[in-house]
Scaffold this motif. Structure first.
Motif, PDB file in Angstrom:
ATOM      1  N   ASN A 105       1.213   0.104  20.810  1.00 17.88           N
ATOM      2  CA  ASN A 105       2.056  -0.545  19.878  1.00 17.88           C
ATOM      3  C   ASN A 105       0.557  -1.238  18.763  1.00 17.88           C
ATOM      4  N   GLU A 232      -2.860   6.607  20.746  1.00 17.97           N
ATOM      5  CA  GLU A 232      -2.381   5.662  20.262  1.00 17.97           C
ATOM      6  C   GLU A 232      -1.279   6.005  20.014  1.00 17.97           C
ATOM      7  N   THR A 234       2.300   4.512  19.603  1.00 15.71           N
ATOM      8  CA  THR A 234       2.355   3.817  18.086  1.00 15.71           C
ATOM      9  C   THR A 234       4.708   3.305  18.587  1.00 15.71           C
ATOM     10  N   GLY A 247       8.172   5.045  15.592  1.00 20.06           N
ATOM     11  CA  GLY A 247       7.112   4.954  16.057  1.00 20.06           C
ATOM     12  C   GLY A 247       6.454   6.622  15.944  1.00 20.06           C
ATOM     13  N   MET A 250       5.582   7.138  12.211  1.00 21.05           N
ATOM     14  CA  MET A 250       4.021   6.363  11.543  1.00 21.05           C
ATOM     15  C   MET A 250       2.479   7.967  12.040  1.00 21.05           C
ATOM     16  N   LEU A 251       2.793   8.498  12.501  1.00 22.55           N
ATOM     17  CA  LEU A 251       1.961   9.203  12.733  1.00 22.55           C
ATOM     18  C   LEU A 251       1.531  10.030  12.204  1.00 22.55           C
TER      19      LEU A 251
END
Length: 407
Positions: A105, A232, A234, A247, A250-251
């Motif tokens: 995160n 990653e 998120t 989340g 955010m990608l």
């Protein structure tokens, strides 16, 4: 007589004075030479910045071996405030899978690759077998039963099921129950590489809707992990669907594809560590085209880690070409070996239907526990076969497990 000899005495005294001055001058030069000798030896040492910094830290260089300079003072802050991954710059060379860390995160931009490479060794990863040592001589198995039309069979009983462990029949099942409401721990893994850029937005929307439907606030939790060259996280484990949706949003697509690395990390560093003193089901929904060109672990290593963590993998292919490509076969194998299913939508809009089917299956499963015959804590892989006694139902479960290495 005295007047005649006086000039000779004067010359002698002058010569004596000159000799004394010469001796004093030689003594002074010798002292200066002795003082300059250490400086000359010092000049012979390497004058690279690393050597200069080392000398400043250790005044006696002859007694201290030359080592690389210490990391800057803000290195600790960089490591604690941003995720790290061993060898994130993708430099060639073998990497120990156990040294790889999952970002958690992140709230600030990723540090430079050089800073990450220095920071990674500072963390001592947990042994991959930590979680499977807790149960002793007992195997927990989640399975799904369907009829010949693919519909879920929800009325199986203990006597309807036969289990074979390591090619030996299991004499007694310790527990058997329908787990329609068993708490879920779900990892959503989304391929964010360049290869899926055109379909990425629709996948995000479908994944967001899936999480909103599958996660129950009081019992279930999920996390979001995107991957291209590196994984990653998120959004970490939460039951807040708004945070999960954020989340997913955010990608951003870009980079190569390290599919096997992402699966390995999600199983080992996230789902394997779920230990809450209650029975839960662990599942991963993997959205990808199945192509991998950056991973440092192999496909089989990733599958083995999923089996160790008792994770069921459901894969959704983003290949809409109508052809069965190499990536589709990879997704199929991962799903079959872990007891899940692989979905191959004909068009990108069908991805939402795949999510719906996964949601229904996760609510239509069984759980049983048994003690394997001739069990040995030797870390060996043991195959599992499970079938319905009446042959009317098809049972799908993981293909095997690894016994713990110690009791």
């Amino acid at each position: 007589m005295q007047l005649h000899e006086f000039p000779r005495f004067a010359r002698f005294r002058s010569t004596l004075r000159e000799l004394s001055c010469g001796i004093a001058l030689l003594a002074a030069l010798a002292a200066v030479g002795a003082a300059q000798s250490p400086a000359q030896n010092q000049d012979e040492l390497p004058s690279a910045p690393s050597a200069v910094q080392q000398e400043a830290q250790h005044p006696a260089p002859k007694l201290v071996p030359r080592t690389p300079p210490q990391p800057p003072a803000n290195q600790t802050q960089t490591q604690s405030s941003a995720p790290t991954l061993a060898n994130p710059s993708g430099n060639p060379g073998p990497a120990d899978a156990e040294s790889l860390q999952v970002p958690k995160n992140p709230t600030v931009p990723n540090p430079a690759p050089a800073a990450q490479a220095k920071a990674a060794p500072a963390k001592d990863p947990e042994p991959e077998t930590e979680t499977i040592r807790v149960p002793v001589n007992e195997v927990n198995l989640i399975f799904t039963a369907t009829d010949k039309h693919g519909r879920f069979v929800k009325d199986l009983r203990e006597q309807d099921v036969k289990v074979v462990d390591d090619h030996k029949p299991v004499d007694k099942i310790l527990s058997f129950r329908s787990e329609t409401d068993l708490p879920l721990r779900v990892g959503l893994l989304i391929d964010a590489s360049n290869s899926i850029r055109e379909r990425f937005k629709f996948e995000q929307e479908s994944a967001t809707e899936f999480l909103a439907q599958i996660v129950r606030p009081k019992t279930d939790q999920a996390f979001v992990l995107g991957f291209d060259t590196v994984p990653e996280v998120t959004q970490d484990f939460t039951n807040d669907t708004e945070k999960l949706a954020h989340g997913v949003r955010m990608l951003r697509p870009g980079g190569g594809t390290a599919l096997f690395d992402a699966l390995y990390y999600a199983c080992r560093d996230k789902l394997m560590k779920v230990s809450e003193g209650q029975a839960v089901r662990r599942a991963i929904i993997l959205v990808s085209d199945g192509e991998d060109n950056q991973s440092r672990v192999t496909r089989e290593e990733a599958i083995a880690m999923a089996q160790r963590a008792e994770v069921i993998v459901y894969s959704i292919s983003t290949n809409t070409s109508g052809l069965t490509l190499r990536g589709d076969k990879i997704l199929q194998r991962i799903a079959e070996e872990t007891g899940g299913r692989a979905f191959f939508p004909f068009k990108i809009e069908d991805v939402a239907d795949a999510f719906t089917e996964i949601q229904e299956e996760l609510r239509s499963q069984y759980a049983l526990a048994y003690k394997p015959p001739d069990f040995k804590a030797d870390g060996r892989y043991r195959a599992i076969e499970i079938a319905a006694d009446n042959k009317k139902a098809h049972i799908r479960a993981r293909k095997g497990y690894y016994s713990p290495t110690q009791q």
